[in-house]
Design a protein around this motif. Structure first.
Motif, mmCIF file in Angstrom:
data_model
loop_
_atom_site.group_PDB
_atom_site.id
_atom_site.type_symbol
_atom_site.label_atom_id
_atom_site.label_comp_id
_atom_site.label_asym_id
_atom_site.label_seq_id
_atom_site.Cartn_x
_atom_site.Cartn_y
_atom_site.Cartn_z
ATOM 1 N N LYS A 327 9.464 37.368 45.183
ATOM 2 C CA LYS A 327 8.775 36.157 44.754
ATOM 3 C C LYS A 327 7.486 35.946 45.549
ATOM 4 O O LYS A 327 6.479 35.496 45.001
ATOM 5 C CB LYS A 327 9.690 34.933 44.933
ATOM 6 N N LEU A 328 7.522 36.274 46.822
ATOM 7 C CA LEU A 328 6.330 36.142 47.658
ATOM 8 C C LEU A 328 5.240 37.089 47.170
ATOM 9 O O LEU A 328 4.061 36.707 47.100
ATOM 10 C CB LEU A 328 6.688 36.426 49.109
ATOM 11 N N VAL A 329 5.613 38.317 46.818
ATOM 12 C CA VAL A 329 4.635 39.290 46.320
ATOM 13 C C VAL A 329 4.073 38.823 44.981
ATOM 14 O O VAL A 329 2.876 38.964 44.714
ATOM 15 C CB VAL A 329 5.277 40.683 46.187
ATOM 16 N N GLN A 330 4.922 38.254 44.132
ATOM 17 C CA GLN A 330 4.459 37.705 42.855
ATOM 18 C C GLN A 330 3.381 36.657 43.086
ATOM 19 O O GLN A 330 2.348 36.650 42.420
ATOM 20 C CB GLN A 330 5.630 37.086 42.088
ATOM 21 N N ILE A 338 7.382 37.434 36.854
ATOM 22 C CA ILE A 338 7.919 38.264 37.938
ATOM 23 C C ILE A 338 8.304 39.650 37.441
ATOM 24 O O ILE A 338 8.436 40.588 38.235
ATOM 25 C CB ILE A 338 9.126 37.573 38.617
ATOM 26 N N LYS A 339 8.475 39.809 36.120
ATOM 27 C CA LYS A 339 8.776 41.141 35.580
ATOM 28 C C LYS A 339 7.658 42.119 35.923
ATOM 29 O O LYS A 339 7.902 43.309 36.117
ATOM 30 C CB LYS A 339 8.958 41.067 34.062
ATOM 31 N N THR A 342 8.199 43.466 39.440
ATOM 32 C CA THR A 342 9.352 44.340 39.695
ATOM 33 C C THR A 342 8.975 45.816 39.738
ATOM 34 O O THR A 342 9.772 46.635 40.214
ATOM 35 C CB THR A 342 10.446 44.128 38.627
ATOM 36 N N LYS A 343 7.770 46.173 39.272
ATOM 37 C CA LYS A 343 7.385 47.584 39.351
ATOM 38 C C LYS A 343 7.215 48.045 40.792
ATOM 39 O O LYS A 343 7.160 49.242 41.061
ATOM 40 C CB LYS A 343 6.097 47.830 38.567
ATOM 41 N N TYR A 344 7.119 47.072 41.720
ATOM 42 C CA TYR A 344 6.999 47.434 43.133
ATOM 43 C C TYR A 344 8.362 47.575 43.811
ATOM 44 O O TYR A 344 8.440 47.920 44.990
ATOM 45 C CB TYR A 344 6.181 46.365 43.883
ATOM 46 N N ALA A 345 9.425 47.284 43.069
ATOM 47 C CA ALA A 345 10.748 47.240 43.684
ATOM 48 C C ALA A 345 11.198 48.597 44.214
ATOM 49 O O ALA A 345 12.104 48.668 45.046
ATOM 50 C CB ALA A 345 11.773 46.702 42.683
#
Length: 375
Positions: A327-330, A338-339, A342-345
């Protein structure tokens, strides 16, 4: 009030304005509730009448539709220069007198095939050999610069009241796009880029690396920098407000640039006198100019496969690895959904493996007393 009963009349009347036109008359009803139902019907009829009037007066020639779209929407895009080129490309292909209602699925399929044959513009001398050696543009470029733009003209025309009996099936013409890859700076790539960067361009690329903003968003104006609030606020992708905190690193980059230009934050020094520029004077960085400089810089630094947009991916991956907080990165990257974040997950793979290992070790320890009792 839009429904009222005139003095001396047994019937309620309606009276309302819609898009600068007045509609009024008797409802023929003595009950207020019945009269209000009639008034609602008259409003709907008035809307349809105005829509039909607009549709009959609107020119459906592609040149006119594109021109109206440009004046109403396109010129206000953050990337208005790209919108202008995309519209001009459609006009070149179809011709200015092509009617929007005549464009069929077959026409769109041929348009997409034509656009897929275009190649990425090359830097430097543009001879036939170098042009032929350039790679073909990506499917995503075809989709965004061609199919999507034409679809927007249809969508806008429908808002003017135009009705299409056979609108193209846009999904059928959308080319498949590979999942966006996430690339970050590795090893000494960052140092090599820094070493190859001209001094006057260094603040701009340092800001891109520190902020995670898109290229166009990095082209700041001083009016968008709020020193007191310690924030940068400007219109970003889709016209949405983008905010970036002025961290100590960002402040060190921007503060020395005050006084270089009254309006624009990032500037460059002209190396020679030509095209209206004077050697030694500062001029604002431009979107197209930065793209050219970036390609040359990347080549000098020997950094392969790293696009300017990957500065954004770089900060996203490193921030997620540091915090583990999606959430912080978003929030940091100003993602609406936020979808997208999620590519950074994937960067949490090691952390997930370590957590699973700890869980398994914990389970083994909890099972030991039970095993001992069984003996």
């Amino acid at each position: 009030m839009s429904v009222y009963r005139p003095k001396g009349s047994p019937f309620y009347h309606f009276d309302f304005w819609l898009r600068g036109r007045r509609f009024y008359g008797s409802t023929g009803r003595t009950s207020r509730r019945d009269a209000e139902a009639v008034e609602r019907g008259e409003r709907e009829r008035a809307k349809q009448q105005l829509a039909a009037s607009r549709a009959s007066s609107a020119s459906l020639k592609l040149d006119d539709v594109a021109g109206r779209y440009w004046s109403e929407i396109g010129q206000h895009h953050a990337g208005a220069d790209n919108t202008w080129r995309d519209l001009a490309r459609l006009l070149k292909y179809f011709g200015p007198t092509k009617l929007l209602t005549e464009i069929s699925d077959d026409d769109v399929a041929k348009l997409v095939a034509w656009r897929r044959g275009h190649r990425v513009p090359r830097i430097g001398p543009r001879d036939a050999a170098s042009a032929a050696a350039a790679p073909l543009i990506a499917n995503a470029t075809v989709n965004r610069s061609t199919t999507e733009v034409l679809k927007k003209l249809f969508t806008r025309a429908k808002s003017w009241g135009i009705r299409f009996d056979h609108e193209p099936n846009w999904k059928a013409h959308w080319l498949p796009e590979p999942q966006e890859r996430v690339r970050e700076l590795v090893g000494d790539e960052g140092d090599r880029l820094d070493a190859a960067t001209r001094d006057d361009y260094a603040p701009f690329f340092a800001f891109a690396k520190a902020s995670g903003l898109r290229l166009r968003e990095c082209l700041l104006k001083w009016s968008e920098v709020d020193w007191d609030a310690r924030q940068i606020r400007k219109a970003g992708k889709g016209g949405k407000l983008v905010t970036v905190p002025i961290t100590s690193t960002v402040r060190l980059i921007l503060w020395p640039l005050r006084g270089h230009h009254p309006e624009h934050v990032f500037t460059y020094l002209a190396l020679r006198t030509r095209d209206g520029r004077v050697k030694g004077q500062r001029y604002p960085l431009t979107y197209s100019g930065v793209k050219i400089v970036w390609r040359r810089l990347r080549k000098r630094a020997g950094v392969v496969g790293f696009r300017f947009h990957d500065f954004r991916h770089d900060i996203g991956t490193k921030l997620l690895r540091e915090t583990g907080n999606l959430k912080l990165v978003q929030k940091a990257l100003n993602h609406a959904d936020i979808k997208t974040t999620t590519k950074y997950a994937h960067v949490l793979t090691d952390e997930v493996a370590a957590a699973l290992e700890r869980l398994q070790q914990s389970r083994k320890k909890s099972e030991l007393p039970t095993a001992s009792l069984a003996k």
